[in-house]
Design an enzyme around this catalytic site. Sequence first.
Site, mmCIF file in Angstrom:
data_model
loop_
_atom_site.group_PDB
_atom_site.id
_atom_site.type_symbol
_atom_site.label_atom_id
_atom_site.label_comp_id
_atom_site.label_asym_id
_atom_site.label_seq_id
_atom_site.Cartn_x
_atom_site.Cartn_y
_atom_site.Cartn_z
ATOM 1 N N GLY A 9 27.338 48.726 38.983
ATOM 2 C CA GLY A 9 28.307 47.462 38.594
ATOM 3 C C GLY A 9 27.738 46.283 39.051
ATOM 4 N N HIS A 154 45.744 38.693 43.554
ATOM 5 C CA HIS A 154 44.416 38.551 43.122
ATOM 6 C C HIS A 154 44.182 37.924 41.680
ATOM 7 C CE1 HIS A 154 44.746 41.969 45.861
ATOM 8 N NE2 HIS A 154 43.422 41.820 46.317
ATOM 9 N N LYS A 158 42.172 41.547 37.548
ATOM 10 C CA LYS A 158 42.177 42.790 38.216
ATOM 11 C C LYS A 158 42.931 44.034 37.816
ATOM 12 C CE LYS A 158 43.115 44.611 42.967
ATOM 13 N NZ LYS A 158 42.000 45.283 43.124
#
Length: 263
Positions: A9, A154, A158
């Site tokens: 990633g 967050h 997310k």
Amino acid sequence: MMGRLAVTGATGRMGQEVLAAVADRADLDVVAAVNRGGAEADGDESATIAGVDIEPAADLESILAEREVDAVIDFTGPESCVEYARACAATGTAFVTGTTGLGEEQQAALQAASEETAVLQAANFSKGIAVLRSLVREAAGTLDDYDVELVEAHHNGKRDAPSGTANSLLDDIDAVRGESERVHGREGEAPRSEGEVGVHAVRAGNVTGLHEVWLAGGHEELRLSHRAESRGVFAEGALDAASWLAGRDAGWYDFDDVLEGGA
């Protein structure tokens, strides 16, 4: 000797943080960075990040074998996390992952990989969160008749809610109080039930991470909280985990093992 590291990633938020942070490490050297579809998968026109070439994730298993990689750091998604864990199991490469939101079958696949290689999974690689979890266990056990609420925040991208860290904190509360009823938000007429824990997830802007546990009695309130100011804290923790995990026997590990320096 420097540990030979691969990052999955690589064009994602945390992948880039890991690649930036490893430049300051004397114990680790990035020998591979992969992403699904290469660098262009996340709209990055560059073929390199922090001076590291980005390669297709489909080639990970062969890359691990050919370059004798010691450890992989993964912050991706549940499906890709399992694929990368299997590649590590096939090559005997230590696997460190901070990916959350795995389903039961995906979690079982990760556990299966740990039978072939060292696997370390953590919802959060912050030392501060490790201390917070300890404090929450102590407070929830001591103030066992106080109401408990948990708030976490967050960034707006997310995927999972509650966060993996929030779920870990909830598990810590259950460990000292017994299984609770988790109520996710409230609307309309919603009086509190005895033994329930309220859970509230906020997703906004570019919030790095906030976790706060409230314990409230009849005449006082205790709040235990942690705020991450930069994703760099998670990258540093994951690098510590990779350095510690490389070369260890196959098995299941967690971040507490790293912090305690277990053999």
